[in-house]
Each structure stands twice: as structure tokens, then as C-alpha cells.
Design a protein around this motif. Structure first.
Motif, short mmCIF file in Angstrom:
data_model
loop_
_atom_site.label_atom_id
_atom_site.label_comp_id
_atom_site.label_asym_id
_atom_site.label_seq_id
_atom_site.Cartn_x
_atom_site.Cartn_y
_atom_site.Cartn_z
N PHE A 168 0.83 -1.20 0.00
CA PHE A 168 0.00 0.00 0.00
C PHE A 168 0.86 1.25 0.00
O PHE A 168 0.50 2.26 -0.62
CB PHE A 168 -0.94 -0.01 1.20
N SER A 169 2.00 1.20 0.66
CA SER A 169 2.91 2.36 0.66
C SER A 169 3.46 2.61 -0.73
O SER A 169 3.53 3.76 -1.19
CB SER A 169 4.06 2.12 1.64
N ILE A 170 3.85 1.53 -1.44
CA ILE A 170 4.39 1.67 -2.79
C ILE A 170 3.34 2.23 -3.74
O ILE A 170 3.61 3.14 -4.54
CB ILE A 170 4.92 0.31 -3.31
N VAL A 171 2.11 1.68 -3.64
CA VAL A 171 1.03 2.17 -4.50
C VAL A 171 0.76 3.65 -4.24
O VAL A 171 0.61 4.45 -5.17
CB VAL A 171 -0.25 1.33 -4.28
N ASN A 172 0.70 4.02 -2.96
CA ASN A 172 0.44 5.42 -2.61
C ASN A 172 1.54 6.33 -3.12
O ASN A 172 1.28 7.38 -3.74
CB ASN A 172 0.32 5.56 -1.09
N ILE A 173 2.78 5.95 -2.85
CA ILE A 173 3.91 6.80 -3.23
C ILE A 173 4.05 6.90 -4.74
O ILE A 173 4.26 7.99 -5.29
CB ILE A 173 5.21 6.27 -2.59
N LEU A 174 3.88 5.78 -5.43
CA LEU A 174 4.01 5.79 -6.89
C LEU A 174 2.91 6.64 -7.52
O LEU A 174 3.17 7.45 -8.42
CB LEU A 174 3.96 4.36 -7.43
N GLY A 175 1.67 6.47 -7.05
CA GLY A 175 0.57 7.26 -7.59
C GLY A 175 0.76 8.75 -7.35
O GLY A 175 0.58 9.57 -8.25
N LEU A 176 1.14 9.10 -6.12
CA LEU A 176 1.35 10.51 -5.79
C LEU A 176 2.54 11.08 -6.56
O LEU A 176 2.49 12.23 -7.01
CB LEU A 176 1.58 10.67 -4.29
N SER A 177 3.60 10.30 -6.72
CA SER A 177 4.79 10.81 -7.42
C SER A 177 4.49 11.08 -8.88
O SER A 177 4.94 12.08 -9.45
CB SER A 177 5.95 9.82 -7.28
N ILE A 178 3.69 10.20 -9.53
CA ILE A 178 3.31 10.44 -10.92
C ILE A 178 2.44 11.70 -11.00
O ILE A 178 2.64 12.56 -11.89
CB ILE A 178 2.56 9.23 -11.50
N GLY A 179 1.49 11.82 -10.08
CA GLY A 179 0.64 13.01 -10.07
C GLY A 179 1.43 14.28 -9.83
O GLY A 179 1.21 15.30 -10.49
N LEU A 180 2.38 14.22 -8.90
CA LEU A 180 3.19 15.41 -8.59
C LEU A 180 4.14 15.75 -9.73
O LEU A 180 4.35 16.93 -10.04
CB LEU A 180 3.97 15.17 -7.29
N ALA A 181 4.74 14.73 -10.36
CA ALA A 181 5.64 14.98 -11.49
C ALA A 181 4.88 15.62 -12.65
O ALA A 181 5.36 16.58 -13.28
CB ALA A 181 6.28 13.67 -11.96
N THR A 182 3.68 15.11 -12.92
CA THR A 182 2.85 15.68 -13.98
C THR A 182 2.51 17.13 -13.68
O THR A 182 2.63 18.02 -14.53
CB THR A 182 1.55 14.87 -14.13
N THR A 183 2.09 17.37 -12.44
CA THR A 183 1.73 18.72 -12.03
C THR A 183 2.93 19.65 -12.12
O THR A 183 2.81 20.81 -12.56
CB THR A 183 1.18 18.71 -10.59
N LEU A 184 4.08 19.15 -11.74
CA LEU A 184 5.30 19.97 -11.76
C LEU A 184 5.67 20.37 -13.18
O LEU A 184 5.98 21.54 -13.45
CB LEU A 184 6.44 19.19 -11.11
N VAL A 185 5.65 19.42 -14.10
CA VAL A 185 5.99 19.73 -15.50
C VAL A 185 4.99 20.70 -16.11
O VAL A 185 5.37 21.68 -16.77
CB VAL A 185 6.04 18.42 -16.33
N LEU A 186 3.71 20.45 -15.85
CA LEU A 186 2.69 21.35 -16.41
C LEU A 186 2.76 22.73 -15.78
O LEU A 186 2.56 23.74 -16.46
CB LEU A 186 1.30 20.75 -16.18
N PHE A 187 3.06 22.81 -14.48
CA PHE A 187 3.20 24.12 -13.84
C PHE A 187 4.38 24.88 -14.44
O PHE A 187 4.31 26.09 -14.65
CB PHE A 187 3.39 23.96 -12.34
N LEU A 188 5.47 24.16 -14.70
CA LEU A 188 6.63 24.81 -15.31
C LEU A 188 6.27 25.37 -16.69
O LEU A 188 6.65 26.49 -17.03
CB LEU A 188 7.77 23.79 -15.45
N PHE A 189 5.51 24.61 -17.45
CA PHE A 189 5.06 25.08 -18.76
C PHE A 189 4.14 26.29 -18.63
O PHE A 189 4.29 27.29 -19.33
CB PHE A 189 4.33 23.94 -19.48
N ILE A 190 3.19 26.22 -17.70
CA ILE A 190 2.24 27.32 -17.49
C ILE A 190 2.98 28.56 -17.02
O ILE A 190 2.71 29.68 -17.47
CB ILE A 190 1.15 26.90 -16.49
N LEU A 191 3.95 28.38 -16.11
CA LEU A 191 4.73 29.50 -15.61
C LEU A 191 5.50 30.17 -16.75
O LEU A 191 5.57 31.40 -16.83
CB LEU A 191 5.71 29.00 -14.53
#
Length: 794
Positions: A19-42
Motif C-alpha cells: 500500500f505504501s508503494i502504491v500510494n507513493i508511486l501514484g502521488l509521485s506520478i501526479g506530482l511529477a505531472t503537475t510539476l511539468v505542467l506548472f513549469l510550462f504554465i509559468l
């Protein structure tokens, strides 16, 4: 106490590795996506923020008031002079004209010919208001002297290498000889203004004879103060227009656009010389997509925590019995969530660094990895960490902290009815969003395929357009035509001002005996151009093959839309005189079938080929047979160089040029596909974790069923059906939402696909298949387990 909670949280992570791996992997993909898109938007929102006068600079827009209402970024050459002279609020005004109205320049430097796509003719005031930094030689005052030029640093190096370029001469299109008088620093990537070579606007005829009719000049104004009263200024501009142009001749009015809006709010404007245009709708969509993926990741966390609520409830009950307060429990769960989010943040940052080059390639951007370590990104990461921890940990912390020790410690365990309903609801939300994205990607790709395969009314395949703007003299151009006609794989050759897919001259045509007018694109052409494009002749004849010197008669070949506007049949139109700003002796010589000469975003408008000499024929159009392409290009280049050794060989294929018209949509489809896949992956991770937990919770039930003879398929069905029902509910919710959003997107196209039921069938089948595969793995794993092990516990 905090340190103790961190230790407990870390032990919990290690104890529940899956459950820890699933949580961390899901959140990390979501955060990485958000980070790249935020950089583009910025990056997109940072355009033109570097200019000191950014709050004082405005661009003049021209708004057509007849027929199809359009906004143009160009305005007549007289506008800048009149506004600066008559409106006290304006400190200075300046005009920009891209060479040959957007065409490529051929520049000879050091006995070598270069193609230059970013040569502008400019007033000196434009450089002043945009703080153009001079690194060598003279500055903006150069543009007050004819036959001078300024180069960017990179362009100077490209033309002259390491030599000092100051004092060197350049020859533009084998006509204008100019002296290099200064070098300016290259414009940053987030500047709307971007030119490599800038020469004095006063060398153009438009500067010598300013008029109110040819709207081909981008005009910038700098006001004395920031945030001027735009409405008041626009009223004064209208007064100036009324004084200079009769009301009957006013087919346009003016408005002002602030510099800060140029990049993101100009995607629908016509004929802009600024190529670095963004789209505010794309920014809004990507922002929503980033938030959506992050929310899906947070939902995964909340689902898995609440799914394990019975185990955690016992833990909470023991802690409360030993004296822990509700506040202590809440703090503990938030610390656990914060720890998971922090780990996911670090992994997400690594994924963002790896993914950024891929995103750049797909989106056609040049975002720098070093930007990920800027202060804005660090602040954003901290904010995202806090918000994600708050959202992800809110329900588990508030829900579990309410458990009563008496209720959770007695044998009749709480089944968590409310938690189960919320958990199922969150799964439905996840997959509803995922299915909307899947449908969106399918519809976008269907529309792009439709555009690529739609009959355009002409044949763009095996047609090359070669720029001849640097070749002067009729004899040289005719020699070039004759040379190409002799090549074995060339079927027909013709010269024209432009070709379908690029802008030509914009005029208006009057309907006889009425005040009605219509915009029309006019193209100075030779007879053979219609054969090169393989247009269908409906009536009359193509343009005459030869035109006598001094002949003032202008023959015009129009498309069917034009004669429809005139209220005539193709046969009736032949020989009729037309008023379309080509003089008083323009007559319709022929009528061709309609063809899509512009993007399919727009319906077919009026179009005319004519043999007036008002505009130069800057392109050689060649239809060739399909042989080895590399050999064809080489033969064409050699032929061109033999006739025009002082001009660079620049060409384009008409079918490839058409693809550029839909480049934005293609990139949108690619970006949408990428992030839709990521959204589905994150959602599947949540399903995978839930399925694993459900199988663990029901291991005794599964064991008993197997002992009593239940087959593996039956157990798989038992464990999968709950999830399949949730996905079916999500389909019911997502289908109407997807239909609405994609129907809105398709409104931007004059020619578009119809959203059919097959799109929803494919999306639904994909969602169900993904769910079955994700859940089925855990179900099969549980079904094939030894029932003795399941029944031997406790």
C-alpha cells in the motif's frame, strides 16, 4: 511527540509495503505531472514580463465590421503617425513590418547567401519601447538612417563568424545594400517580439506614402502612464478614423491590446507577424488536467487509507484508550500523510527531470531543466506538498480520529458503511475523469485524421513551392521556368504570389447595385498555377497565357463562393466586370470549383487568381512525378542554382505545409494522450491497491468458497464485479460530460467529424478492460491461493 509520530509513520510504511508503494508511486506520478505542467504554465505566463514598460505598451488591433467579423493584428501605416501626433496620452508609436509581408529574405553576406525568416522593417521607437539591448555599435538611432541594419548576436555570428560585423555590408534580395551598424542581444525565449535582423521602416513605400487602406503593419503604442483609460483612447482613435476615412469606406475599427495579453490571447487573430503565440484555452485545459491528475492521486491515498480503516481503527482505539486525544490522532495521520507525500515529492521531482525532455519534444517547447530548481518552482513544490498532504490526509485523519475505543475494540467490528460509500464514490469520480480524457483523445485524433483525409478541392501532393523573391527581372524568372520545364519528372510549372495554405493579398469585392461587400483573397498568378493545383474549371477559361505590355485589362479567375456572393451562376459570371480593388478594368475570365485555400477551421471564402501586376509573383509552383524524393530535391536545387546563383534555394511541399496549419491541434492531441495515459495509470494504481486489500479482507470467505467447490473463474467474478459496477456508473456519468466538452472543442472547426456512438463504445470497452485486468490480477492471485492457509489463521 512529533519525532515519535514520524517513527510510527515510518514503521507503518515499512509494515504495509504494497500500500505504501502504491500510494507513493501514484502521488509521485501526479506530482511529477503537475510539476511539468506548472513549469510550462509559468513559462507561458512569463511572456514579455522582462520589459520595463510592459504596463504601458499596447498593440493596435483592427476589427473588421463587414461579413465575417475578424480581428487583425495589422493596421494601416498611417495609424502610428496619426495617433502619436493627436493623442497626448501616447508617448510614442512604432510600426513593424515583416519582410515581404512574412516571406523569407535572402541575404548575401561575405559572398554567401543566407535565408532569413526573421527580417523586420521597424521604426526606431519600437526598439526603444521594448528595451532592445545593444551590445556593440549603435542603437535604435540607426533606424532613422536608410540603408543601415542591426543584427542579433547569434545572427551576426551566423553571417560573419568571429569577424567584427560592424561596418560590413549585406545585400537583401539582391536589391537593397545595407551596412551593419549595431549588434543587439538575442531576444529571450519568453519574448513575443523576436527578430534577427532589423532595418529602417523608412525604406519602405508605406513609410514614404502612409495610407489608411493596407492593414499589414503591426503598430505598438507606449503610453505616458501605466494602465491608461483604454475606452477613452479608443474613442479618440475612432474620431481620428472618422476624420481620415469616409464612413462608407470604414470597413473596420480599432481596439487596443495590452502587451501582457499578446502571447496568450491572440491565437484567433489574423496575420500576426509574432510567431510565439500561445493559447489561454490550452493553459486553462492543462491547468485543469494537472489538478485532475493530482486529485486522482490524492483519491488513491484516501481510498486505500479508508479501505484499511478497520485495521487502523483498532490502532486508534488502543491509542485513545491509552490517553491519546483526537488532536493527537489527527496530527499523527497528517504526519504520516506528509511523510508519504514528501517521499513522493522527491520521487516526483526525479520523474519530472526525466520527463521534461519528453514533454518538450511532444509539446514543441524548450523548457530548461534548470528551471525546475528556480525559487518559483521550490515555492510551488512546498505549496503542493502542503496542499496534497492536507487533501490526502484530511478524510483519513478526521474520519479515523472520531472512532470510539468501545466501538472499535469489541468483536463486532465496524463494517465502515460510510467509508465504503465514500470509497466507491471516489472510484467513480476517478474513472469518470479518466473516461472523459480517453474520449477526448479519441475525438481529437478522429478530427485530425478527418482533416488530413478530407478532399480539399485541389491536389497538394507532389507540388513544390520555391521562393523566387530574390530573383529580379522577368528574363531571369522566365529562364528559371523554362529550365524546370525541361526536367524529365516535371509535369507543369507556374509562378504565383502565393499558394493554398499561406496568406495572400486581402481585398474586398462589391456586389453590384448594393452596398454589400465580402472579403476576398487575391493571388497574382500565371495560367499554369491552376493546372499545378489541379483545380476544376466550372466555366470560362483559365488566365490568358500571355499578357501584352501596357495592357490594363485584368483577367480574374474566381472560385464558386465568389460568384455565389455575386448572385450569379458560373456561366453568367463570365465576362462580368467586378469591383475588387484591382482597378476599373477587372473582368471575370473563369470560375473554378471551391477549394480549401486556408485552414479547415474556417469555411471556404472568396478567392481569385488574377494577372494584375500589383503584387510580385514570389513563388514557383512545380508539379512533379513521384520518384526518389532526395534525387528530385537535388535536381531542383542544381537547376535553381544554375539560374540564380546569388539566391538561396528555399522550398516547401504543399502537403507538408498544410500539416503546419494543424500543428497546434496535433500537439494538443499528443499532450492529451500522454497525460490521459498517466491519469489512467494513476487511477489503475488505486484500483490495484483496493483490489489487493479487498482480496486480503475476504481471504477467509474465498477459502470457504473454494472448499465448497467454487471455481477460480467464479471467485474472480465475485471479486471483480463490485469494481466493474463502479466503472459502469462512471461511464453513465462521463459520457454526457465528454460529449459536451468535445462538442464545444469541435466548434472551432468549420469542417468537423460527428461524435458517433462508437467513440463511447471504444472508451467504455477500454475502461472495462483496464479495470478487469487491474482487478483481475489480484482476484486470480486470491482465487488460486491454498484455502488451507486462509482458514488456518486466527
Amino acid at each position: 511527540m512529533i519525532r515519535s509520530y514520524i517513527k510510527i509513520a515510518w514503521r507503518s510504511l515499512k509494515t504495509n509495503r504494497l500500500f505504501s508503494i502504491v500510494n507513493i508511486l501514484g502521488l509521485s506520478i501526479g506530482l511529477a505531472t503537475t510539476l511539468v505542467l506548472f513549469l510550462f504554465i509559468l513559462h507561458e505566463r512569463s511572456f514579455d514580463s522582462m520589459y520595463a514598460n510592459k504596463d504601458k505598451i499596447y498593440r493596435v488591433l483592427l476589427n473588421t465590421t463587414e461579413d465575417d467579423l475578424e480581428t487583425w493584428t495589422g493596421s494601416p501605416s498611417a495609424v502610428a503617425l496619426e495617433l502619436e501626433a493627436n493623442i497626448p496620452d501616447i508617448a510614442e508609436a512604432g510600426r513593424l513590418l515583416k519582410h515581404d509581408f512574412g516571406g523569407t529574405a535572402f541575404i548575401k553576406a561575405s559572398n554567401e547567401v543566407f535565408t532569413e525568416k526573421k527580417l523586420f522593417w521597424s521604426d526606431a521607437s519600437v526598439l526603444d519601447m521594448f528595451d532592445v539591448e545593444i551590445v556593440k555599435g549603435e542603437g535604435s538611432e540607426v533606424l532613422k538612417t536608410p540603408n543601415t541594419v542591426l543584427l542579433s548576436e547569434s545572427t551576426a555570428k551566423r553571417y560573419f563568424g568571429n569577424e567584427n560585423p560592424i561596418g560590413k555590408t549585406l545585400t537583401i534580395d539582391d536589391v537593397d545594400v545595407v551596412e551593419v551598424r549595431g549588434i543587439f542581444k538575442d531576444f529571450p525565449e519568453n519574448s513575443s517580439l523576436d527578430f534577427n535582423v532589423v532595418a529602417p521602416f523608412l525604406m519602405q513605400n508605406a513609410a514614404k506614402n502612409p495610407t489608411w487602406d493596407n492593414a499589414s503593419f503591426e503598430t505598438f503604442l507606449r503610453f505616458n502612464s501605466a494602465s491608461p483609460n483604454v475606452a477613452n483612447v479608443e474613442a479618440k482613435i475612432q474620431d481620428i478614423l472618422d476624420k481620415n476615412v469616409k464612413k462608407d469606406d470604414q470597413w473596420y475599427n480599432f481596439s487596443l491590446q495590452p502587451l501582457e495579453e499578446i502571447h496568450l490571447y491572440s491565437s484567433t487573430y489574423k496575420d500576426s507577424y509574432i510567431e510565439r503565440n500561445g493559447d489561454i484555452n490550452q493553459i486553462r485545459n492543462l491547468t485543469a488536467l494537472a489538478i485532475l491528475i493530482l486529485i486522482i492521486a490524492c483519491i488513491n491515498y484516501m481510498n486505500l487509507i479508508t479501505a484499511r480503516s478497520q485495521k487502523r481503527a483498532t490502532d486508534v482505539g488502543i491509542n485513545k484508550t491509552l490517553g491519546a486525544s483526537v488532536r493527537d490522532i489527527i496530527v499523527r495521520f497528517y504526519i504520516e500523510t506528509g511523510l508519504i507525500t514528501a517521499i513522493a515529492m522527491i520521487l516526483g521531482g526525479v520523474l519530472a527531470v526525466v520527463a521534461l525532455p519528453v514533454f518538450n519534444d511532444i509539446a514543441g517547447k524548450e523548457l530548461d531543466i534548470s528551471s525546475l530548481f528556480s525559487i518559483e518552482i521550490i515555492i510551488f513544490l512546498v505549496l503542493i506538498w502542503f496542499v496534497t498532504s492536507l487533501i490526502s490526509g484530511s478524510y483519513p485523519a478526521l474520519y479515523l480520529s472520531r472512532f470510539s475505543p468501545k466501538e472499535v475494540l469489541k468483536p463486532s467490528t465496524n463494517k465502515g458503511g460510510v467509508a465504503s460509500v465514500i470509497r466507491k464514490g471516489l472510484v467513480v469520480v476517478q474513472f469518470s475523469a479518466s473516461v472523459v480524457l480517453i474520449i477526448g483523445v479519441i475525438v481529437i485524433h478522429q478530427q485530425l485524421e478527418y482533416i488530413q483525409n478530407k478532399s480539399l478541392g485541389y491536389n497538394p501532393e507532389n507540388v513544390m513551392a520555391i521562393s523566387t523573391s530574390a530573383i529580379r527581372g522577368g528574363q531571369a524568372n522566365q529562364a528559371l521556368v523554362n529550365a524546370f520545364k525541361k526536367l524529365p519528372n516535371v509535369s507543369v510549372v507556374g509562378r504565383s504570389q502565393g499558394y493554398p495554405g499561406m496568406g495572400v493579398s486581402g481585398r474586398s469585392i462589391n456586389k453590384p447595385n448594393t452596398d454589400e461587400t465580402m472579403g476576398i483573397s487575391t493571388n497574382t498568378s500565371e495560367r499554369e498555377v491552376a493546372d499545378v493545383l489541379q483545380l476544376k474549371l466550372l466555366a470560362g477559361q483559365l488566365l490568358p497565357k500571355n499578357k501584352q505590355a501596357g495592357d490594363t485589362l485584368v483577367e480574374v479567375v474566381v472560385n464558386k463562393t465568389t460568384v455565389d456572393f455575386l448572385g450569379l451562376s458560373p456561366e453568367e459570371a463570365i465576362g462580368k466586370k467586378v469591383a475588387m480593388q484591382l482597378g476599373n478594368n477587372a473582368y471575370i475570365h473563369g470560375v473554378v470549383e471551391d477549394f480549401n485555400f486556408a485552414s479547415l477551421h474556417n469555411p471556404i471564402g472568396a478567392y481569385a487568381f488574377h494577372n494584375s501586376n500589383r503584387e510580385p509573383k514570389s513563388y514557383l509552383l512545380i508539379r512533379f512525378t513521384n520518384e526518389v524524393l532526395s534525387e528530385t530535391i537535388s535536381n531542383f536545387e542544381n537547376t535553381f542554382k544554375n539560374i540564380a546563383p546569388n539566391s538561396a534555394f528555399e522550398y516547401t511541399f504543399l502537403d507538408k505545409n498544410l500539416e503546419l496549419l494543424y500543428e497546434k491541434e496535433q500537439r494538443t492531441a499528443n499532450v492529451g494522450l500522454l497525460f490521459s495515459i498517466l491519469a489512467v495509470i494513476v487511477a489503475c494504481l488505486g484500483l490495484f491497491g483496493l483490489a489487493a486489500y479487498m482480496a486480503e479482507q475476504r481471504h477467509k470467505e474465498i477459502g470457504i468458497r473454494k472448499v465448497f467447490g467454487a471455481s477460480v473463474p467464479r471467485i474472480v467474478q465475485l471479486l471483480s464485479m463490485d469494481f466493474m459496477r463502479l466503472v459502469l456508473i462512471s461511464l453513465v456519468i462521463s459520457f454526457p460530460l465528454a460529449f459536451y466538452f468535445m462538442n464545444q472543442w469541435l466548434q472551432d472547426f468549420a469542417y468537423r467529424v460527428t461524435i458517433s456512438w462508437t467513440v463511447f463504445a471504444i472508451a467504455g470497452a477500454l475502461a472495462l478492460m483496464i479495470t478487469f485486468v487491474t482487478v483481475g490480477y489480484q482476484a486470480v492471485k486470491a482465487a488460486v491461493a491454498n484455502p488451507i492457509k486462509s482458514l488456518r489463521t486466527e
